[in-house]
Write a protein that holds these residues in place. Structure first.
Motif, PDB file in Angstrom:
ATOM      1  N   VAL A   1     -12.992  -2.580   3.802  1.00 34.14           N
ATOM      2  CA  VAL A   1     -11.641  -3.157   3.826  1.00 34.14           C
ATOM      3  C   VAL A   1     -11.621  -4.402   4.707  1.00 34.14           C
ATOM      4  CG1 VAL A   1      -9.272  -2.760   4.621  1.00 34.14           C
ATOM      5  CG2 VAL A   1     -10.432  -1.025   3.262  1.00 34.14           C
TER       6      VAL A   1
ATOM      7  N   SER B   1      -5.849  -2.871  -5.599  1.00 32.62           N
ATOM      8  CA  SER B   1      -6.132  -3.595  -4.358  1.00 32.62           C
ATOM      9  C   SER B   1      -6.385  -5.079  -4.618  1.00 32.62           C
ATOM     10  CB  SER B   1      -7.314  -2.974  -3.624  1.00 32.62           C
ATOM     11  OG  SER B   1      -8.517  -3.215  -4.309  1.00 32.62           O
TER      12      SER B   1
ATOM     13  N   HIS C   1      -2.563   4.599  -4.971  1.00 30.08           N
ATOM     14  CA  HIS C   1      -3.304   3.984  -3.877  1.00 30.08           C
ATOM     15  C   HIS C   1      -4.795   4.307  -3.896  1.00 30.08           C
ATOM     16  CE1 HIS C   1      -2.251   7.954  -2.610  1.00 30.08           C
ATOM     17  NE2 HIS C   1      -2.878   7.862  -1.453  1.00 30.08           N
TER      18      HIS C   1
ATOM     19  N   PHE D   1      -4.774   1.005   7.857  1.00 31.32           N
ATOM     20  CA  PHE D   1      -5.517   1.757   6.852  1.00 31.32           C
ATOM     21  C   PHE D   1      -6.294   2.898   7.494  1.00 31.32           C
ATOM     22  CE2 PHE D   1      -9.006   2.513   3.883  1.00 31.32           C
ATOM     23  CZ  PHE D   1      -8.333   2.574   2.674  1.00 31.32           C
TER      24      PHE D   1
ATOM     25  N   ASN E   1      -3.849  -7.336  -3.252  1.00 31.81           N
ATOM     26  CA  ASN E   1      -3.918  -7.660  -1.821  1.00 31.81           C
ATOM     27  C   ASN E   1      -4.352  -9.109  -1.638  1.00 31.81           C
ATOM     28  OD1 ASN E   1      -3.226  -5.047  -1.265  1.00 31.81           O
ATOM     29  ND2 ASN E   1      -5.213  -4.464  -0.444  1.00 31.81           N
TER      30      ASN E   1
ATOM     31  N   PHE F   1       0.832  -1.203   0.000  1.00 32.01           N
ATOM     32  CA  PHE F   1       0.000   0.000   0.000  1.00 32.01           C
ATOM     33  C   PHE F   1       0.869   1.257   0.000  1.00 32.01           C
ATOM     34  CE2 PHE F   1      -2.318   3.391   2.146  1.00 32.01           C
ATOM     35  CZ  PHE F   1      -3.477   3.436   1.394  1.00 32.01           C
TER      36      PHE F   1
ATOM     37  N   VAL G   1      -8.655   1.446  -7.120  1.00 31.12           N
ATOM     38  CA  VAL G   1      -9.107   0.215  -6.483  1.00 31.12           C
ATOM     39  C   VAL G   1      -8.604  -1.020  -7.234  1.00 31.12           C
ATOM     40  CG1 VAL G   1     -11.152  -1.079  -5.765  1.00 31.12           C
ATOM     41  CG2 VAL G   1     -11.106   1.381  -5.532  1.00 31.12           C
TER      42      VAL G   1
END
Length: 151
Positions: free
Chosen positions: A121, A37, A31, A87, A40, A22, A34
């Motif tokens: 999240v 992400s 960042h 976060f 992740n 991140f 989306v």
């Protein structure tokens, strides 16, 4: 408690990797996208897979579906909790304009957006953990089928 030490350690390392990813994205201003992400999930998958694999190699005789499932879930939940806390800290203290920037990209109304983002999240992390753990345990479970030719 000793049973959970390994998954907790792997979860902390996985969360460290998520945080590092991140922060690297934030260095390049990516960042708020989306799409990035999605990686992740790859990081979390690797952490859960390695936990279950290491546990199955270390405890060959006593390793079972339940033990592997718990290890994967603990790893993913620890990683998700730590990353979600980071976060929230990042979005409220380190880069206070982050959520406003994120909301202009995806939403027009900033009201109550903060809580929704943190909740999202966390839920995404928990859901990813459950699905990946169930998937990986299919690879590591022992078969109860009779061996061919032994009948």
């Amino acid at each position: 408690m000793k049973q959970l030490a390994l998954p907790v350690r792997f979860g902390m390392v996985t969360s460290g990797c998520l945080i590092a990813y991140f922060l690297i994205l934030s260095l390049f201003g990516l960042h708020t996208n989306v799409f990035f992400s999605l990686f992740n999930g790859v990081i979390t998958a690797f952490g859960i897979y390695e936990t279950i694999k290491y546990l199955s190699l270390r405890d060959k005789e006593s390793f079972g579906y339940g033990k592997g499932f718990v290890a994967g879930m603990v790893t993913g939940f620890v990683a998700t909790l730590i990353f979600t806390m980071f976060f929230a800290l990042y979005a409220t203290e380190i880069n206070a304009g982050f959520l406003e920037e994120l909301s202009t990209v995806f939403f027009k109304d900033f009201k109550n957006f903060e809580g929704i983002v943190f909740f999202t999240v966390a839920v995404m992390g928990f859901a990813t953990t459950l699905v990946l753990t169930l998937s990986f345990m299919q690879l590591f479970k022992t078969s109860n089928n009779l061996k061919k030719g032994s009948a």
